[in-house]
Design an enzyme around this catalytic site. Structure first.
Site, PDB file in Angstrom:
ATOM      1  N   GLN A 261       0.839  -1.192   0.000  1.00  0.00           N
ATOM      2  CA  GLN A 261       0.000   0.000   0.000  1.00  0.00           C
ATOM      3  C   GLN A 261       0.876   1.245   0.000  1.00  0.00           C
ATOM      4  OE1 GLN A 261      -3.249   0.385  -0.284  1.00  0.00           O
ATOM      5  NE2 GLN A 261      -3.751  -1.795  -0.328  1.00  0.00           N
ATOM      6  N   TYR A 291      -5.192 -13.464  -2.924  1.00  0.00           N
ATOM      7  CA  TYR A 291      -4.388 -12.356  -3.442  1.00  0.00           C
ATOM      8  C   TYR A 291      -3.597 -11.769  -2.274  1.00  0.00           C
ATOM      9  CZ  TYR A 291      -8.187 -12.752  -6.879  1.00  0.00           C
ATOM     10  OH  TYR A 291      -9.128 -13.230  -7.776  1.00  0.00           O
ATOM     11  N   GLU A 315      -1.128 -16.367  -3.407  1.00  0.00           N
ATOM     12  CA  GLU A 315      -0.605 -15.227  -4.169  1.00  0.00           C
ATOM     13  C   GLU A 315       0.121 -15.756  -5.404  1.00  0.00           C
ATOM     14  OE1 GLU A 315       0.699 -12.116  -5.952  1.00  0.00           O
ATOM     15  OE2 GLU A 315      -0.532 -11.787  -4.173  1.00  0.00           O
ATOM     16  N   ASP A 368      -8.149  -9.545  -1.514  1.00  0.00           N
ATOM     17  CA  ASP A 368      -7.690  -8.198  -1.895  1.00  0.00           C
ATOM     18  C   ASP A 368      -7.201  -8.266  -3.337  1.00  0.00           C
ATOM     19  OD1 ASP A 368      -6.715  -5.622  -1.968  1.00  0.00           O
ATOM     20  OD2 ASP A 368      -4.892  -6.080  -0.840  1.00  0.00           O
ATOM     21  N   CYS A 395      -9.754  -1.782  -4.400  1.00  0.00           N
ATOM     22  CA  CYS A 395      -9.182  -0.490  -4.784  1.00  0.00           C
ATOM     23  C   CYS A 395      -9.900   0.105  -5.992  1.00  0.00           C
ATOM     24  CB  CYS A 395      -7.687  -0.626  -5.080  1.00  0.00           C
ATOM     25  SG  CYS A 395      -7.280  -1.780  -6.393  1.00  0.00           S
TER      26      CYS A 395
END
Length: 443
Positions: A261, A291, A315, A368, A395
């Site tokens: 982030q 993720y 991931e 995410d 996002c």
């Protein structure tokens, strides 16, 4: 409107007069010109502006950039990034601060409207969405928050891309960057940095404990969220490829060019939001972190379940998975798996035993996904698992709303949607949604 005298406007370069109305996802505003939709940048709803057409190739809409304000909004301010202001020609304005001319509280109101409109249109949810600032942002005027900036090689040195283009523009300042990044950035006129980065095509300037690391590559510059394994990254200082972050008492390692982030407080804000959304966890259940990156939300799950909690973080980026294994090593029952999420879930659906399915159904899934969202296939797998709770970190409000629509079509209930302004002076907004499957509502 001398440039269009004697003919109808419709060519790039033509100047037209517009009165923008609603904010559009992407940082522009919606206006109409002779019945046609025009997305106009550097404007605010309620204004009257003169704008230059830049794209008339689409049948359904045009794009334009404001060059002069005829009737300003009460929310208009001097742009926080001088090089992005109206004083510059639109083609030379850097992207990345498309709301920089708007008062901060109104930026958040606009973002809330965009999220709410997406939820209504794509998920059938009518919600009033309030966008919360990160701690300290109001006092700082929404500046000095970026811990990472990507610059690209141009004719006169490194710089950002102009808005909606791959054209490098020259700037002398980076007001959204934290001081160590702003000072270390190899902007034009900083000869020493230019010499060290000779031949580089793109450079990430990354904050690391009060200093800065320059990660650069000599291949073609692209805007991907995570670097691919085949790309060769170099760093200055040499060999300093790993930076460290600390969140809620936990330490995380991440590659200097990897995903984390970007706001200095974003990871902590989202860690706390996800922790609150998890509720009471069954320590005997099996929980998923999809993720998972370098393990931020797997750590939130592990902190809730304790040492006996079973958590799998999934991931696709190999480098991030290696860091996740290191970052999560303190929890013996947390596994970091390197795999694309959709094939992983498909295989899990085929091979999981009845006991494993029951433990997954009693668990929580945190996901995410990248800006494009999880998508229908991934949502379909999660619907079949029917976990006790889904916590979705997003996002992109449009991708989130689309995926929430898929969940709702399968009977899932959206309990809460929280939004956070972790990208001040841009159109971006982060959201955390909490869902329950239909059988939970009947109990």
């Amino acid at each position: 409107m001398a440039e269009t005298a004697g003919r109808s406007a419709g060519e790039p370069g033509d100047i037209i007069e517009l009165e923008p109305s609603n904010p559009a996802h992407g940082g522009e505003f919606v206006a109409r010109y002779e019945g046609r939709v025009v997305f106009v940048s550097d404007a605010i709803d309620g204004e009257r502006v003169e704008a230059r057409l830049v794209d008339t190739t689409h049948d359904g809409f045009w794009r334009a950039q404001t060059v002069r304000v005829l009737k300003p909004s009460p929310y208009r301010r001097a742009h926080v990034w001088p090089e992005a202001g109206l004083e510059r020609d639109p083609s030379a304005r850097p992207g990345g601060a498309e709301y920089g001319h708007i008062a901060l509280p109104y930026q958040r109101a606009l973002k809330g409207r965009v999220v709410g409109e997406a939820l209504s249109r794509l998920a059938g949810l009518e919600r009033v969405v309030e966008v919360a600032p990160a701690p300290g942002d109001d006092a700082a005027g929404g500046l000095a928050w970026r811990t990472k900036v990507r610059l690209h090689a141009g004719p006169r040195g490194f710089g950002p891309y102009a808005g909606r283009s791959h054209r490098v523009v020259e700037v002398g300042s980076l007001p959204l960057a934290v001081p160590e990044v702003a000072q270390a950035a190899p902007l034009p006129g900083r000869g020493e940095a230019d010499e060290r980065l000779a031949g580089a095509r793109a450079v990430d300037v990354v904050a690391d404990d009060g200093a800065a690391v320059l990660a650069y590559r000599r291949g073609p510059a692209t805007g991907r969220r995570r670097p691919r394994a085949r790309e060769k990254w170099h760093t200055l200082p040499a060999g300093h490829a790993v930076v460290r972050r600390r969140v809620a008492g936990h330490s995380f390692e991440v590659h200097a060019a990897g995903f984390w982030q970007v706001h200095r407080r974003a990871a902590g804000v989202l860690f706390d939001a996800v922790t609150a959304a998890l509720g009471d966890l069954d320590p005997s259940a099996a929980h998923l972190d999809l993720y998972g990156g370098v393990g931020l939300f797997a750590a939130a799950l592990a902190a809730k379940t304790g040492p006996d909690g079973t958590i799998t973080s999934v991931e696709s980026a190999d480098e991030a998975t290696r860091h996740a294994r290191h970052n999560l090593a303190r929890w013996p029952r947390v596994a970091a798996v390197g795999a694309p999420v959709e094939p992983y879930l498909a295989r899990l659906g085929r091979v999981a035993s009845a006991d494993e399915r029951a433990r997954l159904a009693a668990g929580v899934v945190v996901l995410d996904p990248p800006r494009s969202g999880a998508g229908k296939a991934v949502v379909g797998h999660l619907v079949r698992i029917a976990p006790a709770r889904v916590v979705y970190v997003a996002c992109d409000p449009v991708a989130l709303a689309r995926d929430l629509g898929y969940f709702r079509a399968a009977g899932f209930e959206v309990e809460e949607v929280r939004a956070f302004d972790l990208f001040p002076h841009t159109h971006h907004v982060e959201a955390v949604a909490t869902l329950r499957p239909p059988e939970r509502r009947r109990r």
